[in-house]
Design a protein around this motif. Structure first.
Motif, mmCIF file in Angstrom:
data_model
loop_
_atom_site.group_PDB
_atom_site.id
_atom_site.type_symbol
_atom_site.label_atom_id
_atom_site.label_comp_id
_atom_site.label_asym_id
_atom_site.label_seq_id
_atom_site.Cartn_x
_atom_site.Cartn_y
_atom_site.Cartn_z
ATOM 1 N N SER A 16 52.020 7.746 7.259
ATOM 2 C CA SER A 16 51.359 6.594 7.877
ATOM 3 C C SER A 16 50.388 7.004 8.979
ATOM 4 C CB SER A 16 52.407 5.617 8.426
ATOM 5 O OG SER A 16 53.089 4.947 7.402
ATOM 6 N N PRO A 17 50.833 7.665 10.051
ATOM 7 C CA PRO A 17 49.871 8.054 11.089
ATOM 8 C C PRO A 17 48.853 9.061 10.597
ATOM 9 C CG PRO A 17 52.008 9.042 11.507
ATOM 10 C CD PRO A 17 52.207 8.053 10.416
ATOM 11 N N ALA A 18 49.278 9.972 9.705
ATOM 12 C CA ALA A 18 48.329 10.951 9.181
ATOM 13 C C ALA A 18 47.186 10.256 8.452
ATOM 14 C CB ALA A 18 49.043 11.921 8.250
ATOM 15 N N ALA A 19 47.508 9.306 7.585
ATOM 16 C CA ALA A 19 46.485 8.600 6.818
ATOM 17 C C ALA A 19 45.594 7.761 7.725
ATOM 18 C CB ALA A 19 47.147 7.716 5.767
ATOM 19 N N LEU A 20 46.190 7.083 8.692
ATOM 20 C CA LEU A 20 45.403 6.233 9.591
ATOM 21 C C LEU A 20 44.390 7.056 10.378
ATOM 22 C CD1 LEU A 20 48.236 3.874 10.874
ATOM 23 C CD2 LEU A 20 46.241 3.176 9.518
ATOM 24 N N TYR A 21 44.804 8.221 10.884
ATOM 25 C CA TYR A 21 43.874 9.039 11.659
ATOM 26 C C TYR A 21 42.810 9.682 10.774
ATOM 27 C CZ TYR A 21 45.682 8.585 16.359
ATOM 28 O OH TYR A 21 46.016 8.093 17.600
ATOM 29 N N LEU A 22 43.172 10.086 9.568
ATOM 30 C CA LEU A 22 42.160 10.645 8.678
ATOM 31 C C LEU A 22 41.116 9.595 8.326
ATOM 32 C CD1 LEU A 22 44.143 12.915 6.171
ATOM 33 C CD2 LEU A 22 42.975 13.550 8.297
ATOM 34 N N ALA A 23 41.564 8.383 8.045
ATOM 35 C CA ALA A 23 40.626 7.309 7.705
ATOM 36 C C ALA A 23 39.754 6.954 8.903
ATOM 37 C CB ALA A 23 41.390 6.080 7.216
ATOM 38 N N ALA A 24 40.359 6.803 10.063
ATOM 39 C CA ALA A 24 39.590 6.460 11.261
ATOM 40 C C ALA A 24 38.555 7.532 11.579
ATOM 41 C CB ALA A 24 40.536 6.271 12.450
ATOM 42 N N ALA A 25 38.916 8.798 11.324
ATOM 43 C CA ALA A 25 38.016 9.917 11.611
ATOM 44 C C ALA A 25 36.904 10.058 10.583
ATOM 45 C CB ALA A 25 38.810 11.223 11.693
ATOM 46 N N GLY A 26 36.985 9.300 9.480
ATOM 47 C CA GLY A 26 35.912 9.302 8.501
ATOM 48 C C GLY A 26 36.074 10.268 7.358
ATOM 49 N N LEU A 27 37.302 10.747 7.110
ATOM 50 C CA LEU A 27 37.495 11.603 5.947
ATOM 51 C C LEU A 27 37.257 10.756 4.694
ATOM 52 C CD1 LEU A 27 39.920 14.486 5.721
ATOM 53 C CD2 LEU A 27 39.493 13.126 3.695
ATOM 54 N N GLY A 28 36.270 11.141 3.918
ATOM 55 C CA GLY A 28 35.675 10.224 2.943
ATOM 56 C C GLY A 28 36.525 9.789 1.778
ATOM 57 N N HIS A 29 37.433 10.652 1.294
ATOM 58 C CA HIS A 29 38.223 10.338 0.099
ATOM 59 C C HIS A 29 39.690 10.687 0.374
ATOM 60 C CE1 HIS A 29 34.436 10.144 -2.267
ATOM 61 N NE2 HIS A 29 34.063 11.079 -1.411
ATOM 62 N N ILE A 30 40.541 9.701 0.318
ATOM 63 C CA ILE A 30 41.966 9.900 0.568
ATOM 64 C C ILE A 30 42.764 9.414 -0.634
ATOM 65 C CG2 ILE A 30 43.944 9.232 1.993
ATOM 66 C CD1 ILE A 30 42.006 8.897 4.339
ATOM 67 N N THR A 31 43.643 10.273 -1.137
ATOM 68 C CA THR A 31 44.586 9.874 -2.183
ATOM 69 C C THR A 31 45.966 9.781 -1.566
ATOM 70 O OG1 THR A 31 43.302 10.931 -3.943
ATOM 71 C CG2 THR A 31 45.619 10.483 -4.394
ATOM 72 N N LEU A 32 46.572 8.590 -1.676
ATOM 73 C CA LEU A 32 47.929 8.344 -1.182
ATOM 74 C C LEU A 32 48.873 8.312 -2.369
ATOM 75 C CD1 LEU A 32 47.747 5.449 1.463
ATOM 76 C CD2 LEU A 32 48.539 7.783 1.858
ATOM 77 N N ALA A 33 49.882 9.159 -2.369
ATOM 78 C CA ALA A 33 50.839 9.203 -3.476
ATOM 79 C C ALA A 33 52.242 8.945 -2.954
ATOM 80 C CB ALA A 33 50.786 10.553 -4.179
ATOM 81 N N ASP A 34 52.879 7.899 -3.484
ATOM 82 C CA ASP A 34 54.240 7.571 -3.089
ATOM 83 C C ASP A 34 54.837 6.664 -4.157
ATOM 84 O OD1 ASP A 34 56.600 6.385 -1.744
ATOM 85 O OD2 ASP A 34 55.768 7.319 0.054
ATOM 86 N N GLY A 35 56.033 6.981 -4.607
ATOM 87 C CA GLY A 35 56.658 6.194 -5.653
ATOM 88 C C GLY A 35 57.558 5.087 -5.160
ATOM 89 N N ASP A 36 57.692 4.926 -3.836
ATOM 90 C CA ASP A 36 58.600 3.923 -3.283
ATOM 91 C C ASP A 36 57.892 2.617 -2.968
ATOM 92 O OD1 ASP A 36 60.716 5.679 -3.422
ATOM 93 O OD2 ASP A 36 60.486 6.365 -1.344
ATOM 94 N N GLN A 37 58.703 1.593 -2.705
ATOM 95 C CA GLN A 37 58.198 0.299 -2.272
ATOM 96 C C GLN A 37 58.536 0.078 -0.804
ATOM 97 O OE1 GLN A 37 60.063 -2.427 -5.057
ATOM 98 N NE2 GLN A 37 58.310 -2.300 -6.444
ATOM 99 N N VAL A 38 57.757 -0.778 -0.152
ATOM 100 C CA VAL A 38 57.978 -1.081 1.258
ATOM 101 C C VAL A 38 59.292 -1.841 1.414
ATOM 102 C CG1 VAL A 38 57.087 -2.221 3.312
ATOM 103 C CG2 VAL A 38 55.493 -1.175 1.680
ATOM 104 N N ASP A 39 60.121 -1.362 2.351
ATOM 105 C CA ASP A 39 61.427 -1.961 2.627
ATOM 106 C C ASP A 39 61.484 -2.330 4.112
ATOM 107 O OD1 ASP A 39 64.474 -1.237 3.585
ATOM 108 O OD2 ASP A 39 64.424 -2.193 1.609
ATOM 109 N N LEU A 40 62.305 -3.297 4.439
ATOM 110 C CA LEU A 40 62.415 -3.732 5.835
ATOM 111 C C LEU A 40 62.781 -2.571 6.756
ATOM 112 C CD1 LEU A 40 62.387 -6.060 7.893
ATOM 113 C CD2 LEU A 40 64.801 -6.465 7.335
ATOM 114 N N THR A 41 63.626 -1.662 6.298
ATOM 115 C CA THR A 41 64.042 -0.542 7.149
ATOM 116 C C THR A 41 62.900 0.434 7.423
ATOM 117 O OG1 THR A 41 64.782 0.785 5.255
ATOM 118 C CG2 THR A 41 66.401 -0.682 6.283
ATOM 119 N N ASN A 42 61.837 0.382 6.628
ATOM 120 C CA ASN A 42 60.692 1.270 6.839
ATOM 121 C C ASN A 42 59.879 0.881 8.076
ATOM 122 O OD1 ASN A 42 59.998 1.147 3.293
ATOM 123 N ND2 ASN A 42 61.354 2.544 4.372
ATOM 124 N N LEU A 43 59.897 -0.395 8.427
ATOM 125 C CA LEU A 43 58.936 -0.906 9.397
ATOM 126 C C LEU A 43 59.165 -0.411 10.817
ATOM 127 C CD1 LEU A 43 58.591 -4.599 8.138
ATOM 128 C CD2 LEU A 43 57.372 -2.548 7.396
#
Length: 269
Positions: free
Chosen positions: A41-68
């Motif tokens: 989460s923080p890694a992706a947010l900072y890469l996107a904010a910094a302008g890294l042009g192409h980001i692939t996010l890979a994760d097989g899970d679904q968002v759960d209340l305990t994740n938040l």
């Protein structure tokens, strides 16, 4: 870059170590983030904010209340959605210029090989040893830099591996595959929420430095954070000449000389 990009990234451009050329490298770059949880989460947010042009996010899970409690890519409204898709929505809000591809499955085999081959840098933000070792093998095979982070309870770890440098170690040098290791997971052990933010942000920092060519990345060093005392410790490590991944004849012959510019993973998030 256009005028809007020059303004958006002006605080990077003002840095002599990055400048316009370094920022353009970020805009043109591709990153693969394996895991869209507490570290991803923080890694992706900072890469996107910094302008890294192409980001692939890979994760097989679904968002759960305990994740938040710590996975800041996600919101209560997106509970039940695939994490990769939820992350893509969040990154679009941060920086709509960034192209984000969501992969709603755990990468393995040919799919993993293809994604690593397409990336300029890989961030290991996953939660299991099998995936970590698979990612490491592909990064070694394809000479793609790998930034690995881990967090459990109050303990954080960070290391960078770059097989473009033939004398540097890989993840398996530190943590040999097949060792008798007890898997630790946040669902059982718990994790201090800001710890994942600290380690994930540092993963983003090392990835950005690798792409922009700014400063020195932490090759051959394992950074350990005690989140209770907020004390850092750095441990030097070297290549294992008997490593089953990076010391094989096939790998040694494929890496040209001079190419390119506790153990990570003991905690999970």
């Amino acid at each position: 870059m256009n005028d809007e990009q020059l303004l958006r990234y002006s605080r990077h451009i003002l840095l002599d170590e990055i400048g316009i050329e370094g920022q353009q490298r970020l805009v043109n770059a591709k990153a693969l983030i394996v895991g869209a949880g507490g570290l991803g989460s923080p890694a992706a947010l900072y890469l996107a904010a910094a302008g890294l042009g192409h980001i692939t996010l890979a994760d097989g899970d679904q968002v759960d209340l305990t994740n938040l409690q710590r996975q800041i890519l996600h919101t209560q409204e997106r509970i039940g959605q695939p994490k990769a898709c939820s992350g893509r929505v969040a990154l679009a809000h941060i920086n709509p210029e960034v192209q984000v591809k969501a992969i709603n499955s755990r990468l393995a085999g040919e799919a993993l090989a293809a994604r690593v081959a397409d990336a300029d840098v890989v961030l290991d933000c996953c939660d299991n040893f099998a995936t970590r070792h698979a990612v490491n093998r592909e990064c070694v095979r394809q000479r793609t830099p790998l930034v690995s982070g881990a967090a459990i309870r109050f303990a954080g770890q960070l290391a960078v591996f770059d097989s473009r440098h033939p004398d540097t170690p890989c993840y398996s040098c530190l943590f040999p595959e097949g060792d008798d290791v007890e898997e630790e997971r946040c669902a059982v052990m718990g994790v201090f929420a800001p710890l994942t933010g600290i380690i994930g942000a540092m993963q983003a920092a090392e990835a950005l430095k690798l792409i922009a060519g700014a400063g020195d990345v932490i090759l051959g060093r394992l950074w350990l954070l005690d989140g209770l005392s907020m004390e850092w410790r750095s441990v030097n490590f070297s290549k294992d000449p008997q490593c089953s991944v990076c010391a094989s004849d096939s790998v040694r012959q494929s890496v040209p000389a001079g190419a390119g510019p506790g153990r990570p993973g003991a905690g999970r998030e």
